[in-house]
Enzyme design. Structure first.
Site, mmCIF file in Angstrom:
data_model
loop_
_atom_site.group_PDB
_atom_site.id
_atom_site.type_symbol
_atom_site.label_atom_id
_atom_site.label_comp_id
_atom_site.label_asym_id
_atom_site.label_seq_id
_atom_site.Cartn_x
_atom_site.Cartn_y
_atom_site.Cartn_z
ATOM 1 N N LYS A 113 -21.646 66.120 -92.046
ATOM 2 C CA LYS A 113 -21.450 67.356 -92.799
ATOM 3 C C LYS A 113 -20.053 67.336 -93.375
ATOM 4 O O LYS A 113 -19.105 66.871 -92.733
ATOM 5 C CB LYS A 113 -21.601 68.583 -91.890
ATOM 6 C CG LYS A 113 -21.239 69.908 -92.570
ATOM 7 C CD LYS A 113 -21.260 71.069 -91.587
ATOM 8 C CE LYS A 113 -20.761 72.357 -92.234
ATOM 9 N NZ LYS A 113 -20.759 73.510 -91.317
ATOM 10 N N GLU A 167 -14.373 85.648 -89.742
ATOM 11 C CA GLU A 167 -14.599 84.618 -88.721
ATOM 12 C C GLU A 167 -13.424 84.485 -87.755
ATOM 13 O O GLU A 167 -12.316 84.115 -88.149
ATOM 14 C CB GLU A 167 -14.875 83.263 -89.382
ATOM 15 C CG GLU A 167 -15.219 82.190 -88.370
ATOM 16 C CD GLU A 167 -15.726 80.909 -89.009
ATOM 17 O OE1 GLU A 167 -16.014 79.956 -88.270
ATOM 18 O OE2 GLU A 167 -15.830 80.849 -90.247
ATOM 19 N N GLU A 211 -26.503 73.133 -89.772
ATOM 20 C CA GLU A 211 -25.099 73.277 -90.159
ATOM 21 C C GLU A 211 -24.344 74.103 -89.123
ATOM 22 O O GLU A 211 -23.213 73.782 -88.747
ATOM 23 C CB GLU A 211 -25.028 73.949 -91.535
ATOM 24 C CG GLU A 211 -23.632 74.134 -92.071
ATOM 25 C CD GLU A 211 -23.630 74.895 -93.402
ATOM 26 O OE1 GLU A 211 -22.567 75.458 -93.724
ATOM 27 O OE2 GLU A 211 -24.659 74.924 -94.084
ATOM 28 N N GLU A 348 -23.454 79.532 -103.935
ATOM 29 C CA GLU A 348 -22.846 80.075 -102.716
ATOM 30 C C GLU A 348 -21.357 80.351 -102.912
ATOM 31 O O GLU A 348 -20.836 81.371 -102.445
ATOM 32 C CB GLU A 348 -23.052 79.115 -101.545
ATOM 33 C CG GLU A 348 -22.479 79.612 -100.228
ATOM 34 C CD GLU A 348 -22.826 78.698 -99.064
ATOM 35 O OE1 GLU A 348 -22.013 78.630 -98.121
ATOM 36 O OE2 GLU A 348 -23.901 78.062 -99.094
#
Length: 366
Positions: A113, A167, A211, A348
């Site tokens: 990733k 986050e 992910e 996105e």
């Protein structure tokens, strides 16, 4: 460097309260030097920003005072600014090409990733002051998350780093460590039925679940070096901001040595695969090759007190406001895995940019 100032240099608003750093006792551009000073008791607290690549210059300040308020910032309505110039880095076609190339690297087995970001430079029609933009950012999400870091004392740039990151990289209190990683996302909709359907698709998406798992596994592994009882649910939760649905997992762990500081943990845990990729060394090199230096975007922002307690947020949904208060750069990225679609990943970045654009009152880019 020892300096002197009485102005506010740091603010972090969270649902459980607001932390403010005022005045400047010392500044640090080297994270190891700052960590050593904190451990040695040379400074009572530390606030600021750690870059995405810790080899780059940090913007850390030992404030003259650290104040705690049990309430988050009240927030304000969006500002009323207009972008009179826009520069994209890169443009849409090149970003899609970068994503397609990353997918080839993933299929070839070079990396599992990698998170690729793009930035937007804006020139505003009027100046904006850092703390008024901070209030607008806090007013744009239900948790009133917002942060502001004065970068001038450490970098001499006159700029500020501001954002509304949802986050939590980590929150440390005594021997307890809490993390709340986000990875996997989808745009919110004004239509309730479509919004609910989007959330359900995200919760069932094999691509997004994979992910997200990379991030949770990374944090479990890193925390296990210093912690016992690392607890993370096997299935992520749906979390939302004003613009984005996310997959998120609350993680709780117990430190073996409570003297481990929140700054120590921030350096151990970040950057996570949510903003870098996995394996992190390979993904990080791809990012540097493709994007160049990210600076503070996707690094971390937070504070640590003399007891080692503190909180650090992942520096996303953010911008750097230049010293002239009219030029700024903002960023948005997405995690690329084998099942990624270049157009969807480009889209996105667009809905993630809305956090900053909405706070400024910018409906459309030129």
């Amino acid at each position: 460097m020892v300096v002197s100032s009485n102005s506010e240099v740091f603010v972090l608003s969270r649902p459980h309260g607001t932390v403010r750093g005022g005045g400047i006792a010392r500044t640090y551009t080297d994270v190891d030097e700052a960590s050593a000073a904190l451990r040695a008791g040379e400074i009572r607290s530390l606030t600021g920003a750690i870059p995405f690549d810790v080899r780059d210059r940090a913007a850390l300040v030992a404030p003259a005072r650290l104040a705690f308020d049990p309430s988050p910032l009240a927030g304000s309505a969006p500002l009323t600014r207009r972008a009179i110039s826009t520069v994209l880095h890169p443009d849409a076609d090149e970003h899609r090409e970068r994503i397609a190339h990353a997918i080839k690297r993933i299929v070839a087995g070079d990396v599992e990733k990698v998170v690729l970001a793009r930035s937007v430079d804006l020139l505003l029609d009027q100046k904006v002051q850092p703390l008024e933009l901070l209030d607008a950012l806090a007013g744009g999400n239900v948790e009133h998350n917002a942060f502001a870091v004065d970068l001038d004392a450490a970098t001499g740039s006159g700029s500020w780093l501001l954002g509304a990151s949802p986050e939590v990289l980590l929150r440390k209190s005594g021997s307890t460590v809490l993390c709340h990683p986000y990875a996997g996302s989808a745009p919110r909709s004004a239509d309730p039925a479509e919004d609910e359907a989007t959330a359900k698709r995200l919760a069932a998406s094999a691509k997004d679940l994979a992910e997200h798992a990379f991030v949770v596994d990374h944090l479990r592994e890193r925390l296990s070096h210093l912690c016992d009882d690392v607890d993370a649910p096997s299935t992520p939760r749906l979390q939302s901001t004003g613009e984005v649905w996310h997959l998120a997992t609350p993680i709780r762990a117990t430190l073996r040595d409570p003297s481990t500081t929140a700054l120590d943990l921030a350096l151990l845990l970040g950057p996570t695969p949510a903003v870098c990729g996995t394996p992190s060394d390979v993904a990080g090199q791809i990012i540097r090759d493709v994007e160049g230096e990210r600076g503070f975007y996707a690094g971390s922002v937070g504070w640590c007190d003399a007891a080692g307690d503190g909180e650090w947020m992942v520096a996303i949904r953010c911008l750097e406001l230049a010293g002239d208060r009219r030029n700024l750069r903002t960023w948005a990225g997405g995690g690329i895995v084998e099942g990624s679609d270049p157009q969807a990943e480009l889209d996105e970045t667009g809905f993630k940019l809305r956090t900053v654009l909405n706070a400024l009152g910018i409906a459309e880019l030129p």
